[in-house]
Design a protein around this motif. Structure first.
Motif, PDB file in Angstrom:
ATOM      1  N   TYR A 143     -25.721  10.899  12.135  1.00 47.75           N
ATOM      2  CA  TYR A 143     -26.695  11.983  12.331  1.00 47.75           C
ATOM      3  C   TYR A 143     -27.382  11.836  13.684  1.00 47.75           C
ATOM      4  O   TYR A 143     -28.133  10.874  13.895  1.00 47.75           O
ATOM      5  CB  TYR A 143     -27.721  11.889  11.194  1.00 47.75           C
ATOM      6  N   THR A 195     -36.076   4.190   5.379  1.00 48.50           N
ATOM      7  CA  THR A 195     -34.886   5.007   5.568  1.00 48.50           C
ATOM      8  C   THR A 195     -33.778   4.165   6.176  1.00 48.50           C
ATOM      9  O   THR A 195     -33.983   3.503   7.182  1.00 48.50           O
ATOM     10  CB  THR A 195     -35.179   6.175   6.526  1.00 48.50           C
ATOM     11  N   ASN A 203     -28.857   6.365   9.592  1.00 49.81           N
ATOM     12  CA  ASN A 203     -27.659   7.176   9.444  1.00 49.81           C
ATOM     13  C   ASN A 203     -26.989   7.391  10.786  1.00 49.81           C
ATOM     14  O   ASN A 203     -26.283   8.363  10.984  1.00 49.81           O
ATOM     15  CB  ASN A 203     -28.026   8.525   8.821  1.00 49.81           C
ATOM     16  N   GLN A 251     -21.627  13.622  12.354  1.00 48.74           N
ATOM     17  CA  GLN A 251     -21.603  14.475  11.171  1.00 48.74           C
ATOM     18  C   GLN A 251     -22.608  15.618  11.288  1.00 48.74           C
ATOM     19  O   GLN A 251     -22.302  16.762  10.998  1.00 48.74           O
ATOM     20  CB  GLN A 251     -21.919  13.617   9.940  1.00 48.74           C
ATOM     21  N   ASP A 286     -30.133  12.778  15.388  1.00 47.12           N
ATOM     22  CA  ASP A 286     -31.476  13.374  15.386  1.00 47.12           C
ATOM     23  C   ASP A 286     -32.245  12.793  16.573  1.00 47.12           C
ATOM     24  O   ASP A 286     -31.639  12.222  17.489  1.00 47.12           O
ATOM     25  CB  ASP A 286     -32.199  13.100  14.060  1.00 47.12           C
TER      26      ASP A 286
END
Lengths: 123, 555
Positions: free
Chosen positions: A26, A4, A7, A58, A28
């Motif tokens: 992001y 991944t 982001n 975002q 997270d």
């Protein structure tokens, strides 16, 4: 196996004695984890005034928010002050719902938060 | 009878269910057995599970004697049924003692012959039961009582409990005595059902069984196969027919919903001589629904329920109306559905009992089974829309079942990997913009969808490692569904599926549902063939303040 692409990125700047963190992308669990590490570092060096500017954030998720609570707690433990600025409406609702905004100062703009922190003496 | 069960290798995805049933039977050995109803939608495999369970008990252990009985519509007069029930039980019970498979095959054996068999095997208890049965030959109700209690009596005589497995139990509501059906006869089963040394496992049409109001029985659901098992079953059928199983469209497996009947029918209809692509699988599906095994299965069910042509047509029109109004708000569905003015109470009741519709707050709704709905649509077009079945089959399947876009419905299949939720959130943003969904609604829905996705990823329990997302914006409603193989995260007690485990020490979790509820108007969870589906809904007509990007309250 796919990897991944991150982001999330985090930038830090210091204006006078105010540290501004700007998370991008992001927020997270992993992203918020980076914010936690960064805040630990600056608090460890004696910083007392922190701003998180969410203008470039975002998306967030509940895991990220739960990790951010540790940032709030650590700042409180260090007798520091933490401000959130430039939040999207929906993100503000999330922080409200999860009880985070009870423990931080919220401003529309980063400059407003800086003005507030500069007015406030905290040692 | 049980001997035509599938070979063990062909019985896919039900090992856990079989083990559960074995544990259930062991309670009878302890003298604490309890009768249960095995409930599930048509074709889900209840009958096959019963047969497999019988085979398992018959061959693989000696402690519990199994008795399998399938109620036949042809044997519903009380004396005939009583005789058939008793003789089949005794045959199977005697067969079990010495594993005499040949006794299982006996058909039409007389009481006198059976008494001789029992004598030869030293089963005096069986002879006594038969004597008792013969003595009440003048009273069919007493004959029925003796027959129904025979399993318990044998358990008491021999000390060996009996697991009574009755398929199509609902048909017993049509037991008749002296020429007239008498639903009250079902009450004679009550004491037999309460026998702890001879508990009953019954199956049949769920709606009709519910209408029987059987006291003291526990309902146990038989769920659809999980996606991975559905794929294995489909592949196994293809391989048995000499065809490589590659290329079965996941969307087709999804449509078939883990229903073994559908899976076997469609896999069995695939043209094995020319499987070149997905369209061959879809063609097999179309053929099955339009004129194949699935069609005949449901057509026969409709014909049984509505034997008269005019009545059947009326039922079909009503069903079509209900199915077509699906997706509309409930109040509209009631209006479009068969309201009381159009539908007789008898027909309405028959429709509910048929399982082709479900009752919902005084109205009707279509079942979740999309294949059943497809069948009704095809039958309607054929019989009422006067559309030849040839046309149905000739429709290009890829046009009818395109998994990408159907109107304003978008479907995504994503690998279960970290941050897959971002793909969904970004897709939602673009789709929302294209469809002119207010931005604040998109933003809130993104939050809810992100939570649904990360929980689905976190709670994945094996099976297919993909996330299936559907985004639809139709009329005044935005709906996003997130489906994953996670089967255990739905907590029936609380309705809160995401009781979180701490991701990090000290980090509070379990906020996902709270956020989903906060940012949606409706939130529901569904069990599916793949696992669990979370459906998030939001009305688009409600007052949505224009999005203001940076307007938190000022200190």
């Amino acid at each position: 196996m796919f990897r991944t692409v991150s982001n999330f990125s985090l930038s830090l700047k210091t204006t006078d004695d105010v540290v501004v963190m700007t998370p991008r992308g992001y927020v997270d669990g992993l992203g918020a984890g980076q914010m936690e590490e960064a805040s630990e570092a600056v608090l460890g060096k004696g910083a007392k005034k922190l701003i998180v500017n969410f203008s470039d954030t975002q998306f967030i998720n509940s895991v990220g928010v739960s990790v951010l609570t540790t940032v709030v707690h650590r700042t409180q433990q260090s007798s520091g002050m933490l401000c959130f600025t430039n939040m999207k409406r929906v993100h503000r609702e999330v922080f409200d719902l999860m009880g985070l905004t009870k423990h931080v100062k919220v401003f529309n703009e980063e400059d407003d938060a800086i003005l507030y922190l500069n007015r406030t003496k905290k040692n | 009878m049980p001997i035509n069960a599938l070979h063990e290798e062909g019985f896919i995805g039900r090992r856990d269910a079989l083990q559960d049933l074995h544990r259930w039977a062991l309670d009878a050995e302890k003298g604490s057995g309890q009768s249960i109803v095995l409930a599930g939608s048509p074709g889900i495999g209840k009958t096959e599970l019963l047969k497999q369970f019988f085979t398992h008990l018959f061959w693989k252990q000696d402690a519990i004697a199994p008795f399998y009985y399938s109620v036949s519509s042809a044997i519903l007069s009380v004396p005939l049924f009583a005789r058939d029930y008793l003789t089949r039980f005794l045959c199977q019970r005697l067969a079990f003692e010495n594993k005499e498979e040949s006794l299982l095959y006996l058909e039409g054996i007389t009481v006198r012959e059976l008494a001789a068999w029992a004598r030869d095997r030293g089963a005096a208890w069986a002879g006594e039961l038969l004597d008792r049965f013969q003595r009440c030959a003048d009273d069919p109700i007493d004959m029925l009582r003796v027959a129904l209690h025979a399993p318990l009596q044998s358990a008491l005589f021999t000390g060996k409990p009996v697991a009574v497995l009755i398929d199509d139990f609902h048909k017993l509501a049509r037991l008749h005595h002296q020429g007239a059906a008498d639903p009250s006869l079902i009450a004679l089963f009550e004491s037999a059902l309460s026998a702890k040394k001879a508990p009953h496992l019954i199956t049949g049409n769920a709606a009709e069984l519910q209408a029987l109001s059987l006291p003291g029985v526990t309902w146990v659901p038989l769920r659809p196969l999980i996606f991975g098992d559905a794929e294995r079953l489909f592949s196994a059928v293809l391989q048995a027919r000499g065809t490589a199983a590659a290329g079965v469209p996941p969307a087709l497996l999804d449509l078939l919903g883990g229903n073994p009947l559908y899976l076997r029918c469609v896999a069995g209809a695939v043209k094995t001589d020319r499987v070149s692509g997905e369209e061959d699988f879809w063609s097999a599906y179309v053929q099955e629904v339009a004129s194949g095994g699935i069609y005949h299965y449901y057509a026969a069910a409709l014909k049984t329920l509505f034997a008269e042509g005019g009545e059947r047509r009326q039922a079909l029109e009503a069903l079509y109306g209900i199915y077509e109004s699906e997706g509309a708000p409930l109040e509209d569905r009631k209006l479009k559905g068969p309201d009381a003015g159009k539908l007789s109470p008898a027909l309405a009741r028959a429709l509910l009992l048929s399982g082709f519709v479900r009752g919902e707050f005084g109205g009707y709704r279509a079942p979740d089974d999309r294949v059943m709905r497809e069948f009704i649509s095809r039958l309607y077009e054929r019989e009422i829309g006067v559309k030849p079945s040839r046309d149905v089959r000739q429709q290009a399947p890829e046009q009818r079942f395109s998994p990408q876009v159907t109107g304003n419905v978008f479907e995504l299949a994503l690998p279960l990997m970290p941050q897959a939720e971002l793909v969904v959130a970004r897709s939602l943003e673009q789709i929302g913009r294209n469809l002119q969904v207010p931005e604040d609604v998109i933003g809130q829905m993104q939050m809810a969808v992100i939570e649904a996705c990360i929980n689905a990823i976190e709670h994945n329990r094996g099976g297919e490692r993909r996330l299936f997302v559907t985004i639809s914006a139709e009329g005044e409603r935005l709906e996003v569904s997130v489906e994953s193989p996670g089967r255990d995260f739905l907590q029936a007690e609380t309705g809160e599926p995401f009781v979180g485990t701490a991701l990090r020490e000290g980090g509070p979790r379990g906020q996902g549902v709270k956020l989903m509820k906060r940012f949606t108007d409706t939130l529901r969870y569904e069990k599916t063939g793949r696992g669990t589906r979370v459906v998030l809904g939001k009305r688009l007509t409600r007052t949505s303040e224009p999005r203001k990007e940076n307007v938190p309250n000022r200190e």
